[in-house]
Design a protein around this motif. Sequence first.
Motif, PDB file in Angstrom:
ATOM      1  N   ILE A  13      -8.714 -11.690   6.433  1.00 47.65           N
ATOM      2  CA  ILE A  13      -7.351 -11.924   6.874  1.00 47.65           C
ATOM      3  C   ILE A  13      -6.480 -10.914   6.137  1.00 47.65           C
ATOM      4  N   HIS A  14      -5.630 -10.228   6.883  1.00 40.43           N
ATOM      5  CA  HIS A  14      -4.782  -9.206   6.276  1.00 40.43           C
ATOM      6  C   HIS A  14      -3.320  -9.460   6.606  1.00 40.43           C
ATOM      7  N   PHE A  15      -2.468  -9.204   5.655  1.00 41.37           N
ATOM      8  CA  PHE A  15      -1.029  -9.265   5.853  1.00 41.37           C
ATOM      9  C   PHE A  15      -0.649  -8.073   6.732  1.00 41.37           C
ATOM     10  N   ASP A  16       0.199  -8.310   7.721  1.00 43.34           N
ATOM     11  CA  ASP A  16       0.612  -7.259   8.651  1.00 43.34           C
ATOM     12  C   ASP A  16       2.120  -7.031   8.480  1.00 43.34           C
ATOM     13  N   PRO A  17       2.501  -6.195   7.494  1.00 45.23           N
ATOM     14  CA  PRO A  17       3.941  -6.038   7.220  1.00 45.23           C
ATOM     15  C   PRO A  17       4.679  -5.256   8.292  1.00 45.23           C
ATOM     16  N   LYS A  18       5.976  -5.500   8.358  1.00 39.47           N
ATOM     17  CA  LYS A  18       6.843  -4.753   9.258  1.00 39.47           C
ATOM     18  C   LYS A  18       7.099  -3.370   8.644  1.00 39.47           C
ATOM     19  N   ARG A  19       7.201  -2.370   9.505  1.00 43.11           N
ATOM     20  CA  ARG A  19       7.540  -1.006   9.090  1.00 43.11           C
ATOM     21  C   ARG A  19       8.808  -0.600   9.839  1.00 43.11           C
ATOM     22  N   TYR A  20       9.679   0.098   9.147  1.00 46.91           N
ATOM     23  CA  TYR A  20      10.978   0.450   9.700  1.00 46.91           C
ATOM     24  C   TYR A  20      11.108   1.962   9.844  1.00 46.91           C
ATOM     25  N   THR A  21      11.862   2.411  10.848  1.00 47.41           N
ATOM     26  CA  THR A  21      12.124   3.839  10.992  1.00 47.41           C
ATOM     27  C   THR A  21      12.979   4.278   9.813  1.00 47.41           C
ATOM     28  N   MET A  22      12.788   5.519   9.412  1.00 48.56           N
ATOM     29  CA  MET A  22      13.574   6.064   8.306  1.00 48.56           C
ATOM     30  C   MET A  22      14.525   7.115   8.870  1.00 48.56           C
ATOM     31  N   HIS A  23      15.729   6.690   9.165  1.00 53.77           N
ATOM     32  CA  HIS A  23      16.743   7.609   9.663  1.00 53.77           C
ATOM     33  C   HIS A  23      18.122   7.055   9.363  1.00 53.77           C
ATOM     34  N   ILE A  24      19.091   7.905   9.412  1.00 50.09           N
ATOM     35  CA  ILE A  24      20.479   7.497   9.267  1.00 50.09           C
ATOM     36  C   ILE A  24      20.951   7.128  10.673  1.00 50.09           C
ATOM     37  N   PRO A  25      21.332   5.884  10.906  1.00 46.47           N
ATOM     38  CA  PRO A  25      21.685   5.449  12.270  1.00 46.47           C
ATOM     39  C   PRO A  25      22.688   6.366  12.971  1.00 46.47           C
ATOM     40  N   GLU A  26      23.618   6.926  12.228  1.00 49.93           N
ATOM     41  CA  GLU A  26      24.623   7.794  12.840  1.00 49.93           C
ATOM     42  C   GLU A  26      24.039   9.138  13.266  1.00 49.93           C
ATOM     43  N   SER A  27      22.813   9.463  12.814  1.00 51.57           N
ATOM     44  CA  SER A  27      22.238  10.775  13.106  1.00 51.57           C
ATOM     45  C   SER A  27      21.585  10.840  14.484  1.00 51.57           C
ATOM     46  N   VAL A  28      21.365   9.707  15.091  1.00 50.59           N
ATOM     47  CA  VAL A  28      20.800   9.692  16.439  1.00 50.59           C
ATOM     48  C   VAL A  28      21.722   8.900  17.349  1.00 50.59           C
ATOM     49  N   LYS A  29      21.744   9.279  18.590  1.00 48.31           N
ATOM     50  CA  LYS A  29      22.581   8.602  19.574  1.00 48.31           C
ATOM     51  C   LYS A  29      21.704   7.748  20.472  1.00 48.31           C
TER      52      LYS A  29
END
Length: 157
Positions: A13-29
């Motif tokens: 059994i393995h923990f399945d962690p969440k992964r998040y994008t690494m960006h500055i929200p204002e840098s993408v539209k």
Amino acid sequence: VKALRMDMSVQSIHFDPKRYTMHIPESVKRANSRNLQDTIRDGEQTIPYGINMVQAPQAWEMGATGENVKVCVVDTGVADHPDLVDVVGPNTPLPFAQDGVGHGTHCAGTIAAADNPFGVVGVAPDAEIISVKVFSDSGTYAYSSGILSAARKCAEL
């Protein structure tokens, strides 16, 4: 989880962690707030500062343009864009050619935007982009298992 640990047929059994994008929200539209193609004009290709920082023009002079190279973009998908031609990918479980936040499209452009008379040029303009979408159109997070599965799909393509 306790019941699974007691089940002799369960190997691990393995923990399945969440992964998040690494960006500055204002840098993408967000793709739905503007048409990405509206900002492209013929005869006005620009070279982003990062292209010179990694010395891509010197590599191009030596013939290293990404020809016969496949790059897998595991991200928010890659939207239809005239600087990104022939993007391929699987549509499972999310559609590879849809990008709700623009992050995957931006990354793909940095990697392989075409060397043409408009838009920008990427580090390896002749590379083939394979898009495997793991983040939803909100771009918030993906599970580690989904990212690992995407890497396996890339290796198979």
